[in-house]
Design an enzyme around this catalytic site. Sequence first.
Site, PDB file in Angstrom:
ATOM      1  N   TYR A 141       0.819  -1.209   0.000  1.00  0.00           N
ATOM      2  CA  TYR A 141       0.000   0.000   0.000  1.00  0.00           C
ATOM      3  C   TYR A 141       0.856   1.263   0.000  1.00  0.00           C
ATOM      4  O   TYR A 141       0.610   2.201   0.758  1.00  0.00           O
ATOM      5  CB  TYR A 141      -0.954   0.009   1.204  1.00  0.00           C
ATOM      6  CG  TYR A 141      -1.781  -1.241   1.311  1.00  0.00           C
ATOM      7  CD1 TYR A 141      -2.816  -1.492   0.421  1.00  0.00           C
ATOM      8  CD2 TYR A 141      -1.506  -2.196   2.284  1.00  0.00           C
ATOM      9  CE1 TYR A 141      -3.555  -2.662   0.492  1.00  0.00           C
ATOM     10  CE2 TYR A 141      -2.235  -3.372   2.369  1.00  0.00           C
ATOM     11  CZ  TYR A 141      -3.264  -3.593   1.466  1.00  0.00           C
ATOM     12  OH  TYR A 141      -3.988  -4.744   1.538  1.00  0.00           O
ATOM     13  N   TYR A 166     -12.329  -6.671   5.973  1.00  0.00           N
ATOM     14  CA  TYR A 166     -11.190  -6.778   5.062  1.00  0.00           C
ATOM     15  C   TYR A 166     -10.904  -8.257   4.858  1.00  0.00           C
ATOM     16  O   TYR A 166     -10.781  -9.016   5.820  1.00  0.00           O
ATOM     17  CB  TYR A 166      -9.941  -6.095   5.639  1.00  0.00           C
ATOM     18  CG  TYR A 166      -8.702  -6.355   4.810  1.00  0.00           C
ATOM     19  CD1 TYR A 166      -8.452  -5.622   3.661  1.00  0.00           C
ATOM     20  CD2 TYR A 166      -7.808  -7.364   5.172  1.00  0.00           C
ATOM     21  CE1 TYR A 166      -7.329  -5.879   2.879  1.00  0.00           C
ATOM     22  CE2 TYR A 166      -6.680  -7.633   4.398  1.00  0.00           C
ATOM     23  CZ  TYR A 166      -6.451  -6.882   3.253  1.00  0.00           C
ATOM     24  OH  TYR A 166      -5.352  -7.150   2.488  1.00  0.00           O
ATOM     25  N   ASP A 195     -13.793 -16.128   7.844  1.00  0.00           N
ATOM     26  CA  ASP A 195     -12.430 -15.712   7.522  1.00  0.00           C
ATOM     27  C   ASP A 195     -11.687 -15.521   8.842  1.00  0.00           C
ATOM     28  O   ASP A 195     -11.784 -14.480   9.481  1.00  0.00           O
ATOM     29  CB  ASP A 195     -12.464 -14.409   6.711  1.00  0.00           C
ATOM     30  CG  ASP A 195     -11.075 -13.895   6.363  1.00  0.00           C
ATOM     31  OD1 ASP A 195     -10.096 -14.436   6.904  1.00  0.00           O
ATOM     32  OD2 ASP A 195     -10.981 -12.939   5.572  1.00  0.00           O
ATOM     33  N   LYS A 253      -1.815 -16.690   8.225  1.00  0.00           N
ATOM     34  CA  LYS A 253      -0.992 -15.875   9.109  1.00  0.00           C
ATOM     35  C   LYS A 253      -0.234 -16.699  10.148  1.00  0.00           C
ATOM     36  O   LYS A 253       0.839 -17.192   9.873  1.00  0.00           O
ATOM     37  CB  LYS A 253      -1.839 -14.773   9.747  1.00  0.00           C
ATOM     38  CG  LYS A 253      -2.255 -13.689   8.747  1.00  0.00           C
ATOM     39  CD  LYS A 253      -2.783 -12.457   9.431  1.00  0.00           C
ATOM     40  CE  LYS A 253      -3.204 -11.366   8.453  1.00  0.00           C
ATOM     41  NZ  LYS A 253      -2.092 -10.710   7.765  1.00  0.00           N
TER      42      LYS A 253
END
Length: 491
Positions: free
Chosen positions: A61, A189, A288, A317
């Site tokens: 980003y 997200y 998620d 993760k």
Amino acid sequence: MRCATLERTLMCDSSVGSALSPLDTPVPLHGIKPASPREIRDEISAAATVAFDQAHIWHPYAPSPAAVDPLVVTAATGCWLTFADGSTAIDAMSSWWCAAHGHRHPALVEAAHQQLDSLSHVMFGGLTHHPAVDLAERLLAVAPAGLEKVFFADSGSVAVEVAHKMALQYQRGVGAAKRKRLLTWRGGYHGDTVAPMSVCDPEGGMHTLWRGVLPEQEFLPIPPPQGSSDATIATYVAAASAAMTDDIAAFIFEPLVQGAGGMRFHDARLVTAMVQACHARGIVVIADEIATGFGRTGSMFACDAAQVTPDILCVGKALTGGMMTLSAVLATSKIAAAIDTPAGGGALMHGPTFMANPLACRVAAASVDLFATGYWRPRIGAIEQQLREGLADLAALAGVADVRVCGAIGVVEMRQPVDQQITQQAALSEQVWVRPFGKLIYTMPPFVVTSDELAQIIRGVRAAVIAADNHEKKALLAGANAPNQGSRSRL
């Protein structure tokens, strides 16, 4: 006589031919410039590293070059990062949720070394290997009951892509091909590829650039915050149920904690009610848990706190303990059976090149074994309590909108977007590395953090918050003193 090795090939006499084929010559044992990592660091200064980075490498980003030079990290152990100048800082982010066991945990390092000595990679099409089977067995043992199938993927975004395909193929398999859209709530997200971006917040999220390009999904309001009344939750679920039309294939959500979309927390009671409402209407539930899975909120999976089993579960993760990238998508046999029908496609139509990479699977199995010991359970409670006590009074600052803690997650939300450089430098003055974004200054420490290290993290967060608050005050004062000035720019 035919030579069995390259070395023997070189010793063969001329009777086998006067010229060797290129395929029969030795391959190099090193690259063009063999060098150990330390020799490379000695030869290239930190300044040269940053200069090349800024000239050629994109960061997440960020423009290229980035507005601020990145710091050069040379080593990491436990909770600590070491920078090129020899200074150190606590990784208060667990390197974006991943390094739950701390950096270079001995069990994970040993697993990686052992696997490197036998099999680092092999294609997964038509082949299998022990690390993949061992990891799948461990995942199914710790996951919510009823999940029985495992698909290994490369990253969290890819896991969500696969989950999306599973849901669509399932609906086709059960004769509901008209169900093509996803339902989610705002503030979420789910990743950076197409399907995940389409279910990130379309207005306040990081992917608003792609409005009008991405598939249009159905968005519910941001879920009611943690601590909401039963009546508030019931009202929300009733409105959500009305949006569960017959074109909705699946509901995808982050249970208990909305991560990079705003670090918002909601109640397990809401998760339970939403799952029940979806199942009553034939809608697939995709949880998620790429960020929340493996203990971060206080239970192994956030779904456990709600006592629900999703139809599809995405994990990543902390799966490998931050050693390397790997994700997995778990599903029920019901989902798999519908996919395997002719109408469902006959097979799950996805297959990454590095699917079930043996090295990553071996490390992930060692990571899951650490989680299975439960060592983290009392530690999460202690982290939560210390974060609450250490951050609570920041709520009194004028520039602070909210302070909230859930498990090993501490969040301070400012009233205005923060200056990342100012806040990071303030935290680094306390030897703490954080990565604020938007209005948020937050920490997600490794589970192996000590009470003294956590106290230092709290000092770093407090320094960052106070710096952001002071910066906001100066900006307001400058705006008030400027004649005929319009509204102040966002920070």
